[in-house]
Design a protein around this motif. Structure first.
Motif, PDB file in Angstrom:
ATOM      1  N   GLU A  49      -4.926  -3.620 -16.289  1.00 56.29           N
ATOM      2  CA  GLU A  49      -3.910  -2.570 -16.207  1.00 56.29           C
ATOM      3  C   GLU A  49      -2.491  -3.129 -16.284  1.00 56.29           C
ATOM      4  O   GLU A  49      -1.538  -2.369 -16.437  1.00 56.29           O
ATOM      5  CB  GLU A  49      -4.069  -1.786 -14.898  1.00 56.29           C
ATOM      6  CG  GLU A  49      -5.373  -1.020 -14.807  1.00 56.29           C
ATOM      7  CD  GLU A  49      -5.520  -0.315 -13.482  1.00 56.29           C
ATOM      8  OE1 GLU A  49      -5.106   0.859 -13.393  1.00 56.29           O
ATOM      9  OE2 GLU A  49      -6.027  -0.957 -12.534  1.00 56.29           O
ATOM     10  N   LYS A  85       0.415   4.270  -7.762  1.00 56.52           N
ATOM     11  CA  LYS A  85      -0.239   3.490  -8.827  1.00 56.52           C
ATOM     12  C   LYS A  85       0.782   2.977  -9.854  1.00 56.52           C
ATOM     13  O   LYS A  85       0.774   1.796 -10.203  1.00 56.52           O
ATOM     14  CB  LYS A  85      -1.305   4.347  -9.504  1.00 56.52           C
ATOM     15  CG  LYS A  85      -2.121   3.644 -10.544  1.00 56.52           C
ATOM     16  CD  LYS A  85      -3.179   2.793  -9.922  1.00 56.52           C
ATOM     17  CE  LYS A  85      -4.202   2.365 -10.945  1.00 56.52           C
ATOM     18  NZ  LYS A  85      -5.337   1.723 -10.344  1.00 56.52           N
ATOM     19  N   ASP A 124      -5.616  -6.997  -5.305  1.00 60.71           N
ATOM     20  CA  ASP A 124      -6.583  -6.437  -4.364  1.00 60.71           C
ATOM     21  C   ASP A 124      -5.935  -5.379  -3.471  1.00 60.71           C
ATOM     22  O   ASP A 124      -6.492  -4.297  -3.287  1.00 60.71           O
ATOM     23  CB  ASP A 124      -7.202  -7.536  -3.499  1.00 60.71           C
ATOM     24  CG  ASP A 124      -8.069  -8.499  -4.297  1.00 60.71           C
ATOM     25  OD1 ASP A 124      -8.471  -8.171  -5.431  1.00 60.71           O
ATOM     26  OD2 ASP A 124      -8.335  -9.608  -3.781  1.00 60.71           O
ATOM     27  N   GLU A 125      -4.756  -5.701  -2.926  1.00 55.94           N
ATOM     28  CA  GLU A 125      -4.087  -4.766  -2.028  1.00 55.94           C
ATOM     29  C   GLU A 125      -3.711  -3.468  -2.742  1.00 55.94           C
ATOM     30  O   GLU A 125      -3.775  -2.384  -2.164  1.00 55.94           O
ATOM     31  CB  GLU A 125      -2.830  -5.403  -1.430  1.00 55.94           C
ATOM     32  CG  GLU A 125      -2.147  -4.526  -0.393  1.00 55.94           C
ATOM     33  CD  GLU A 125      -0.979  -5.207   0.305  1.00 55.94           C
ATOM     34  OE1 GLU A 125      -0.261  -4.498   1.031  1.00 55.94           O
ATOM     35  OE2 GLU A 125      -0.777  -6.427   0.152  1.00 55.94           O
ATOM     36  N   LEU A 126      -3.340  -3.580  -4.013  1.00 58.87           N
ATOM     37  CA  LEU A 126      -2.917  -2.408  -4.784  1.00 58.87           C
ATOM     38  C   LEU A 126      -4.083  -1.705  -5.478  1.00 58.87           C
ATOM     39  O   LEU A 126      -3.896  -0.654  -6.089  1.00 58.87           O
ATOM     40  CB  LEU A 126      -1.886  -2.832  -5.838  1.00 58.87           C
ATOM     41  CG  LEU A 126      -0.536  -3.265  -5.295  1.00 58.87           C
ATOM     42  CD1 LEU A 126       0.253  -4.021  -6.359  1.00 58.87           C
ATOM     43  CD2 LEU A 126       0.253  -2.061  -4.802  1.00 58.87           C
ATOM     44  N   SER A 127      -5.273  -2.292  -5.416  1.00 56.16           N
ATOM     45  CA  SER A 127      -6.456  -1.765  -6.114  1.00 56.16           C
ATOM     46  C   SER A 127      -6.166  -1.585  -7.607  1.00 56.16           C
ATOM     47  O   SER A 127      -6.445  -0.549  -8.202  1.00 56.16           O
ATOM     48  CB  SER A 127      -6.913  -0.433  -5.508  1.00 56.16           C
ATOM     49  OG  SER A 127      -7.240  -0.596  -4.157  1.00 56.16           O
ATOM     50  N   ILE A 128      -5.598  -2.634  -8.181  1.00 52.65           N
ATOM     51  CA  ILE A 128      -5.257  -2.631  -9.607  1.00 52.65           C
ATOM     52  C   ILE A 128      -6.067  -3.728 -10.283  1.00 52.65           C
ATOM     53  O   ILE A 128      -6.239  -4.818  -9.742  1.00 52.65           O
ATOM     54  CB  ILE A 128      -3.743  -2.883  -9.807  1.00 52.65           C
ATOM     55  CG1 ILE A 128      -2.943  -1.707  -9.252  1.00 52.65           C
ATOM     56  CG2 ILE A 128      -3.399  -3.130 -11.269  1.00 52.65           C
ATOM     57  CD1 ILE A 128      -1.444  -1.903  -9.283  1.00 52.65           C
ATOM     58  N   LYS A 129      -6.533  -3.422 -11.479  1.00 57.42           N
ATOM     59  CA  LYS A 129      -7.269  -4.409 -12.271  1.00 57.42           C
ATOM     60  C   LYS A 129      -6.282  -5.170 -13.157  1.00 57.42           C
ATOM     61  O   LYS A 129      -5.282  -4.620 -13.603  1.00 57.42           O
ATOM     62  CB  LYS A 129      -8.302  -3.708 -13.147  1.00 57.42           C
ATOM     63  CG  LYS A 129      -9.395  -3.023 -12.361  1.00 57.42           C
ATOM     64  CD  LYS A 129     -10.364  -2.331 -13.310  1.00 57.42           C
ATOM     65  CE  LYS A 129     -11.510  -1.710 -12.571  1.00 57.42           C
ATOM     66  NZ  LYS A 129     -11.225  -0.395 -12.043  1.00 57.42           N
ATOM     67  N   ASN A 145       0.815  -1.218   0.000  1.00 54.38           N
ATOM     68  CA  ASN A 145       0.000   0.000   0.000  1.00 54.38           C
ATOM     69  C   ASN A 145       0.848   1.267   0.000  1.00 54.38           C
ATOM     70  O   ASN A 145       0.340   2.358  -0.223  1.00 54.38           O
ATOM     71  CB  ASN A 145      -0.986   0.001   1.164  1.00 54.38           C
ATOM     72  CG  ASN A 145      -0.301  -0.088   2.514  1.00 54.38           C
ATOM     73  OD1 ASN A 145       0.917  -0.253   2.612  1.00 54.38           O
ATOM     74  ND2 ASN A 145      -1.083   0.025   3.567  1.00 54.38           N
ATOM     75  N   GLN A 148      -3.574 -12.600  -6.902  1.00 57.12           N
ATOM     76  CA  GLN A 148      -4.871 -11.940  -6.714  1.00 57.12           C
ATOM     77  C   GLN A 148      -4.859 -11.051  -5.472  1.00 57.12           C
ATOM     78  O   GLN A 148      -5.410  -9.948  -5.488  1.00 57.12           O
ATOM     79  CB  GLN A 148      -5.999 -12.970  -6.621  1.00 57.12           C
ATOM     80  CG  GLN A 148      -7.375 -12.356  -6.648  1.00 57.12           C
ATOM     81  CD  GLN A 148      -7.619 -11.492  -7.881  1.00 57.12           C
ATOM     82  OE1 GLN A 148      -7.424 -11.940  -9.003  1.00 57.12           O
ATOM     83  NE2 GLN A 148      -8.042 -10.252  -7.686  1.00 57.12           N
ATOM     84  N   GLU A 149      -4.214 -11.496  -4.412  1.00 57.09           N
ATOM     85  CA  GLU A 149      -4.111 -10.678  -3.199  1.00 57.09           C
ATOM     86  C   GLU A 149      -3.342  -9.382  -3.485  1.00 57.09           C
ATOM     87  O   GLU A 149      -3.704  -8.323  -2.978  1.00 57.09           O
ATOM     88  CB  GLU A 149      -3.424 -11.461  -2.082  1.00 57.09           C
ATOM     89  CG  GLU A 149      -4.292 -12.548  -1.491  1.00 57.09           C
ATOM     90  CD  GLU A 149      -3.574 -13.367  -0.428  1.00 57.09           C
ATOM     91  OE1 GLU A 149      -2.619 -12.854   0.201  1.00 57.09           O
ATOM     92  OE2 GLU A 149      -3.972 -14.536  -0.232  1.00 57.09           O
TER      93      GLU A 149
END
Length: 146
Positions: free
Chosen positions: A49, A8, A41-46, A4, A37-38
């Motif tokens: 991207e 970005k 999720d932690e980085l809020s990246i799709k 975190n 996948q974790e």
């Protein structure tokens, strides 16, 4: 654990390195998929991207990152390489390339590898409850990243 802290662009560059690492040995193990996948999720990246770009471009993005952020990236990559219980020669070669390009110091590389080997021992120790184990491991990791 510390992803975190990445912005970005650093997060996307990290995920591109992750993708390269998991594909380096041609085996995308279940544990690696879960961790991948974790990370997203932690980085809020799709997933969309994470483009396939040359490693030199990835390193250019990360060279301007702080030493702590480069250490976090390398720390997480070492953990990913070891999560399936195998440390393939191609993964080792890839990590060596990353450490050179991100200027990861030798003592940090050794400390990170030792952390993950110790991680298994600490986590397997059954007297300590899970929350205490996680806190202990996080404290140890924080000391390494300084």
């Amino acid at each position: 654990m510390f992803l975190n802290e990445l912005n970005k662009n650093e997060g996307i560059a990290f995920m591109q390195l992750v993708k390269n690492l998991v594909n380096s040995d041609s085996v995308f193990a279940k544990e690696e998929k879960n961790l991948y996948q974790e990370y997203l999720d932690e980085l809020s990246i799709k997933e969309s991207e994470i483009l396939d770009i040359k490693l030199n471009s990835i390193y250019e993005v990360l060279k301007s990152s702080s030493e702590r952020k480069r250490n976090i990236i390398y720390f997480e990559l070492v953990g990913l390489a070891l999560i399936d219980g195998e440390y393939d020669e191609k993964e080792v070669d890839f990590l060596e390339e990353v450490e050179k390009n991100l200027d990861i110091k030798r003592d940090k590389r050794i400390s990170f590898a030792n952390y993950f080997y110790n991680f298994v021992d600490v986590y397997a120790f059954s007297v300590v409850d899970a929350e205490s184990k996680i806190n202990l491991l996080k404290e140890q990791a924080e000391k390494l990243l300084v």
